[in-house]
Design a protein around this motif. Sequence first.
Motif, short mmCIF file in Angstrom:
data_model
loop_
_atom_site.label_atom_id
_atom_site.label_comp_id
_atom_site.label_asym_id
_atom_site.label_seq_id
_atom_site.Cartn_x
_atom_site.Cartn_y
_atom_site.Cartn_z
N LEU A 99 31.94 47.10 30.93
CA LEU A 99 31.62 46.09 29.92
C LEU A 99 32.79 45.14 29.70
CD1 LEU A 99 29.66 48.23 27.32
CD2 LEU A 99 28.74 46.66 29.02
N LYS A 100 34.01 45.65 29.85
CA LYS A 100 35.19 44.80 29.69
C LYS A 100 35.20 43.71 30.77
CE LYS A 100 39.23 46.21 28.26
NZ LYS A 100 40.57 46.79 28.11
N VAL A 101 34.88 44.06 32.01
CA VAL A 101 34.85 43.08 33.10
C VAL A 101 33.78 42.02 32.82
CG1 VAL A 101 34.31 42.77 35.55
CG2 VAL A 101 35.76 44.66 34.83
N ILE A 102 32.61 42.46 32.39
CA ILE A 102 31.54 41.51 32.05
C ILE A 102 31.99 40.62 30.89
CG2 ILE A 102 29.19 41.32 31.13
CD1 ILE A 102 28.59 43.97 32.67
N GLY A 103 32.62 41.21 29.88
CA GLY A 103 33.11 40.45 28.74
C GLY A 103 34.15 39.42 29.13
N ILE A 104 35.05 39.78 30.04
CA ILE A 104 36.08 38.84 30.49
C ILE A 104 35.45 37.68 31.24
CG2 ILE A 104 38.05 38.58 32.07
CD1 ILE A 104 38.95 41.38 31.18
N ILE A 105 34.47 37.94 32.07
CA ILE A 105 33.79 36.87 32.81
C ILE A 105 33.11 35.91 31.83
CG2 ILE A 105 31.87 36.36 34.37
CD1 ILE A 105 32.63 39.01 35.83
N ILE A 106 32.39 36.45 30.87
CA ILE A 106 31.72 35.60 29.88
C ILE A 106 32.74 34.84 29.05
CG2 ILE A 106 30.28 35.65 27.79
CD1 ILE A 106 28.77 38.02 29.12
N SER A 107 33.84 35.51 28.68
CA SER A 107 34.85 34.84 27.85
C SER A 107 35.54 33.71 28.60
CB SER A 107 35.87 35.84 27.33
OG SER A 107 36.67 36.34 28.38
N VAL A 108 35.74 33.86 29.89
CA VAL A 108 36.35 32.77 30.67
C VAL A 108 35.42 31.56 30.69
CG1 VAL A 108 37.03 32.09 33.01
CG2 VAL A 108 37.86 34.23 32.05
N ILE A 109 34.13 31.80 30.84
CA ILE A 109 33.15 30.70 30.81
C ILE A 109 33.18 30.02 29.44
CG2 ILE A 109 30.69 30.14 30.89
CD1 ILE A 109 30.46 32.47 32.96
N LEU A 110 33.21 30.80 28.37
CA LEU A 110 33.28 30.23 27.02
C LEU A 110 34.59 29.47 26.80
CD1 LEU A 110 31.80 33.14 24.90
CD2 LEU A 110 30.78 30.90 25.26
N MET A 111 35.68 30.02 27.30
CA MET A 111 36.97 29.35 27.14
C MET A 111 36.97 27.99 27.84
SD MET A 111 39.69 32.48 27.54
CE MET A 111 41.08 31.39 27.71
N ILE A 112 36.41 27.93 29.04
CA ILE A 112 36.32 26.65 29.76
C ILE A 112 35.53 25.65 28.94
CG2 ILE A 112 35.36 25.53 31.81
CD1 ILE A 112 36.13 28.12 33.34
N ARG A 113 34.42 26.12 28.37
CA ARG A 113 33.60 25.23 27.54
C ARG A 113 34.36 24.76 26.30
NH1 ARG A 113 32.07 21.80 24.92
NH2 ARG A 113 30.10 21.59 23.86
N PHE A 114 35.06 25.66 25.62
CA PHE A 114 35.82 25.30 24.43
C PHE A 114 36.96 24.34 24.75
CE2 PHE A 114 34.54 29.56 22.35
CZ PHE A 114 33.34 29.00 21.92
#
Length: 168
Positions: free
Chosen positions: A141-156
């Motif tokens: 779940l941490k790997v999935i969370g990091i992938i999603i967070s990188v996408i969100l960070m790029i958007r932010f």
Amino acid sequence: MIHYYYSDGINEFGPFNLNELKEKALRPDFKIRTENKSFVATASSIAELDVLFKKPAAAVQNVTFQKQTNLRPATQKSSSDKLLIASLIIWFTTMLLNAIVSAVFSYSYSSNNQYIIMGVINLISAVLPLLIALSIQDRTLKVIGIIISVILMIRFIFGAVQLMTFSF
């Protein structure tokens, strides 16, 4: 003296006395019979054979020790909690700063400085998804969370840059 025979479901072994059975790798589900009798009971259901399946005290202590060593260390839980608290503090601070900047500039003329300051504040808050993802304990779940967070960070980051360059 009673002699026992045991079967592993395929082969029959014996005769053995109780002391000889202790040396065998007898499982509780093996069928046991005495001389001139058919297999009627499992090894664990015969009272005389209970001594074969009781673990010595040292083995019980080792099992307990192994269970304790498999637990997650308190420091790992503590660092996860610290990441979550840091995320909440950053989130609260950025929201408060955005509100203050908006209030200050709403009473005066609208300037480009307002958008630059708000863009910088939003850049700081872009790290929040990553902090939250790093606080996840489960590895998958941490790997999935990091992938999603990188996408969100790029958007932010993209949104903050747009705000600072007035290209909205």
